[in-house]
Scaffold this active site. Structure first.
Site, PDB file in Angstrom:
ATOM      1  N   ALA A  74       0.863  -1.184   0.000  1.00 58.85           N
ATOM      2  CA  ALA A  74       0.000   0.000   0.000  1.00 58.85           C
ATOM      3  C   ALA A  74       0.899   1.233   0.000  1.00 58.85           C
ATOM      4  O   ALA A  74       2.049   1.182   0.447  1.00 58.85           O
ATOM      5  CB  ALA A  74      -0.891  -0.025   1.236  1.00 58.85           C
ATOM      6  N   GLY A 100       0.682  -5.003   1.132  1.00 62.64           N
ATOM      7  CA  GLY A 100      -0.538  -5.110   0.327  1.00 62.64           C
ATOM      8  C   GLY A 100      -0.297  -5.773  -1.018  1.00 62.64           C
ATOM      9  O   GLY A 100      -1.220  -6.350  -1.602  1.00 62.64           O
ATOM     10  N   GLU A 120       4.932  -4.894   7.235  1.00 65.73           N
ATOM     11  CA  GLU A 120       4.198  -3.807   7.901  1.00 65.73           C
ATOM     12  C   GLU A 120       4.704  -3.527   9.310  1.00 65.73           C
ATOM     13  O   GLU A 120       4.651  -2.398   9.783  1.00 65.73           O
ATOM     14  CB  GLU A 120       2.694  -4.132   7.953  1.00 65.73           C
TER      15      GLU A 120
HETATM   16  N1  CO8 Z   1       4.582   3.121  -0.801  1.00 61.10           N
HETATM   17  C1  CO8 Z   1       4.960   4.271  -1.373  1.00 61.10           C
HETATM   18  N2  CO8 Z   1       6.101   4.387  -2.103  1.00 61.10           N
HETATM   19  C2  CO8 Z   1       6.867   3.295  -2.220  1.00 61.10           C
HETATM   20  C3  CO8 Z   1       6.523   2.072  -1.638  1.00 61.10           C
HETATM   21  C4  CO8 Z   1       5.312   2.004  -0.889  1.00 61.10           C
HETATM   22  N3  CO8 Z   1       4.870   0.880  -0.328  1.00 61.10           N
HETATM   23  N4  CO8 Z   1       7.495   1.174  -1.918  1.00 61.10           N
HETATM   24  C5  CO8 Z   1       8.407   1.829  -2.656  1.00 61.10           C
HETATM   25  N5  CO8 Z   1       8.038   3.115  -2.854  1.00 61.10           N
HETATM   26  C6  CO8 Z   1       8.743   4.152  -3.593  1.00 61.10           C
HETATM   27  C7  CO8 Z   1       9.933   4.675  -2.813  1.00 61.10           C
HETATM   28  O1  CO8 Z   1       9.523   5.661  -1.888  1.00 61.10           O
HETATM   29  C8  CO8 Z   1      10.776   5.224  -3.926  1.00 61.10           C
HETATM   30  O2  CO8 Z   1      10.274   6.481  -4.319  1.00 61.10           O
HETATM   31  P1  CO8 Z   1      11.282   7.715  -4.604  1.00 61.10           P
HETATM   32  O3  CO8 Z   1      12.126   7.264  -5.761  1.00 61.10           O
HETATM   33  O4  CO8 Z   1      10.360   8.836  -4.954  1.00 61.10           O
HETATM   34  O5  CO8 Z   1      12.074   7.909  -3.365  1.00 61.10           O
HETATM   35  C9  CO8 Z   1      10.529   4.273  -5.080  1.00 61.10           C
HETATM   36  O6  CO8 Z   1       9.316   3.588  -4.769  1.00 61.10           O
HETATM   37  C10 CO8 Z   1      11.605   3.214  -5.228  1.00 61.10           C
HETATM   38  O7  CO8 Z   1      11.785   2.598  -3.964  1.00 61.10           O
HETATM   39  P2  CO8 Z   1      13.216   2.409  -3.281  1.00 61.10           P
HETATM   40  O8  CO8 Z   1      14.150   3.523  -3.643  1.00 61.10           O
HETATM   41  O9  CO8 Z   1      12.999   2.163  -1.822  1.00 61.10           O
HETATM   42  O10 CO8 Z   1      13.713   1.075  -4.024  1.00 61.10           O
HETATM   43  P3  CO8 Z   1      14.707  -0.036  -3.469  1.00 61.10           P
HETATM   44  O11 CO8 Z   1      14.969  -0.926  -4.636  1.00 61.10           O
HETATM   45  O12 CO8 Z   1      15.851   0.568  -2.753  1.00 61.10           O
HETATM   46  O13 CO8 Z   1      13.856  -0.842  -2.348  1.00 61.10           O
HETATM   47  C11 CO8 Z   1      11.874  -1.949  -1.500  1.00 61.10           C
HETATM   48  C12 CO8 Z   1      12.715  -1.584  -2.748  1.00 61.10           C
HETATM   49  C13 CO8 Z   1      12.665  -2.942  -0.620  1.00 61.10           C
HETATM   50  C14 CO8 Z   1      10.611  -2.630  -2.011  1.00 61.10           C
HETATM   51  C15 CO8 Z   1      11.547  -0.676  -0.695  1.00 61.10           C
HETATM   52  O14 CO8 Z   1      11.013   0.301  -1.576  1.00 61.10           O
HETATM   53  C16 CO8 Z   1      10.537  -0.882   0.409  1.00 61.10           C
HETATM   54  O15 CO8 Z   1      10.888  -1.402   1.463  1.00 61.10           O
HETATM   55  N6  CO8 Z   1       9.288  -0.465   0.169  1.00 61.10           N
HETATM   56  C17 CO8 Z   1       8.230  -0.526   1.185  1.00 61.10           C
HETATM   57  C18 CO8 Z   1       7.710  -1.940   1.369  1.00 61.10           C
HETATM   58  C19 CO8 Z   1       6.659  -1.967   2.458  1.00 61.10           C
HETATM   59  O16 CO8 Z   1       6.911  -1.643   3.606  1.00 61.10           O
HETATM   60  N7  CO8 Z   1       5.437  -2.374   2.086  1.00 61.10           N
HETATM   61  C20 CO8 Z   1       4.314  -2.446   3.006  1.00 61.10           C
HETATM   62  C21 CO8 Z   1       3.494  -1.195   2.952  1.00 61.10           C
HETATM   63  S1  CO8 Z   1       2.196  -1.163   4.139  1.00 61.10           S
HETATM   64  C22 CO8 Z   1       1.010  -2.142   3.453  1.00 61.10           C
HETATM   65  O17 CO8 Z   1       1.133  -2.633   2.378  1.00 61.10           O
HETATM   66  C23 CO8 Z   1      -0.231  -2.351   4.271  1.00 61.10           C
HETATM   67  C24 CO8 Z   1      -1.326  -2.945   3.408  1.00 61.10           C
HETATM   68  C25 CO8 Z   1      -2.653  -2.704   4.061  1.00 61.10           C
HETATM   69  C26 CO8 Z   1      -3.797  -2.793   3.045  1.00 61.10           C
HETATM   70  C27 CO8 Z   1      -5.094  -2.502   3.705  1.00 61.10           C
HETATM   71  C28 CO8 Z   1      -6.241  -2.369   2.708  1.00 61.10           C
HETATM   72  C29 CO8 Z   1      -7.562  -2.442   3.330  1.00 61.10           C
END
Ligand code: CO8
Length: 258
Positions: free
Chosen positions: A65, A109, A132
């Site tokens: 998400a 998500g 999360e």
């Molecule tokens: N949300 C927003 N932006 C994101 C997300 C995310 N989940 N993941 C990556 N991005 C963005 C980064 O901010 C970055 O943007 P920018 O270039 O503008 O800084 C761009 O994508 C590229 O990301 P990274 O530079 O971090 O790329 P890396 O290759 O270094 O790392 C990762 C990749 C490991 C995937 C890293 O981006 C990461 O850890 N992302 C977050 C993963 C995470 O924590 N996911 C869980 C989110 S919470 C959730 O999903 C709850 C769901 C609930 C649903 C409920 C519905 C009812």
């Protein structure tokens, strides 16, 4: 309807939806989920479509998400359902099979969305996780419920509590994904499976989807009863007559979805 965050096409009788928000690794925000829901509903109602493939990019199916979008939500923002919760369940209402073709990250998500599909085909570079806890929150779209059913309580606890990622090989061993293929073959493999399914009798396909999904909800005896009634009802189908006649006549069946 035109879309900004997904790409939609049909290939034969297969509907293809590609999550397309590359700069944010396909982070799932309201607009993307609204578009995804609309595209799924459209394919579900399209008599020409027999199966749907949902995929992302080579680097990310979806990294979860959208954290930036929800970072400042209050409890009421989240609870009232106007934001993240309103549009996440549409995929569960789809009656045709949806195959997730997952490459790269399927986190939070993103992992939950893949698990809401009917089965997952993974590329060798796929990584699944429920991170999360590192954000001070918990999975909110089925991660604590579907993951233990898919991979056992032990692995689900491990993943949700430590936030570690599971690679494709482990995901296949654990039963989270049905097949693992090289990245360059992922889309073709998913399309081949979807093409096979879309050549089957559509009502039969839908009954199998319903019956397998009942296994998550019912006791064994109730589930077997549900399956038995579905089985009985296939004898009302012209496709059942055609399928069995074709077998006896040693030819391929020509199903018409009736
Ligand atoms: N949300 C927003 N932006 C994101 C997300 C995310 N989940 N993941 C990556 N991005 C963005 C980064 O901010 C970055 O943007 P920018 O270039 O503008 O800084 C761009 O994508 C590229 O990301 P990274 O530079 O971090 O790329 P890396 O290759 O270094 O790392 C990762 C990749 C490991 C995937 C890293 O981006 C990461 O850890 N992302 C977050 C993963 C995470 O924590 N996911 C869980 C989110 S919470 C959730 O999903 C709850 C769901 C609930 C649903 C409920 C519905 C009812």
């Amino acid at each position: 309807m035109s879309y900004e965050m997904i790409l939609v096409e049909t290939q034969g009788h297969v509907g293809v939806i590609r999550l397309n928000r590359p700069k944010a690794l396909n982070a799932l925000n309201d607009q993307l989920m609204d578009e995804l829901g609309a595209a799924l509903v459209q394919f579900d109602g399209d008599a020409d479509i027999g199966c749907i493939v949902l995929t992302g990019s080579d680097k990310a199916f979806a990294a979860g998400a959208d954290i930036a979008a929800m970072a400042n939500y209050s409890f009421m923002d989240a609870y009232k359902g106007d934001y993240i919760t309103r549009n996440w369940e549409q995929i569960r209402k789809i009656r045709k099979p949806v195959i997730a073709a997952v490459a790269g990250y399927a986190l939070g998500g993103g992992c939950e969305l893949a698990m809401m599909c009917d089965f997952i085909i993974a590329a060798e570079n796929a990584k699944f996780g429920q991170p999360e806890i590192k954000l001070g929150t918990i999975p909110g779209a089925g991660g604590t419920q579907r993951l233990p059913r898919a991979v056992s309580k032990a692995k689900a606890m491990d993943m949700c509590l430590t936030a570690r990622m599971m690679d494709a090989a482990e995901a296949e061993r654990a039963g989270l994904v049905s097949r693992v293929v090289p990245l360059e073959k992922l889309f073709d493999e998913a399309m081949a499976a979807a093409t096979v399914i879309s050549a089957m009798s559509l009502p039969t396909v839908m009954m199998i989807k319903e019956s397998v999904n009942r296994a998550y909800e019912l006791t064994l005896s109730e589930g077997v009863l549900f399956e038995r009634r579905m089985f009985h009802s296939t004898f009302a189908l012209e496709d059942q007559k055609e399928g069995m006649k074709a077998f006896i006549e040693k030819r391929l069946p020509a199903f018409r979805g009736i």
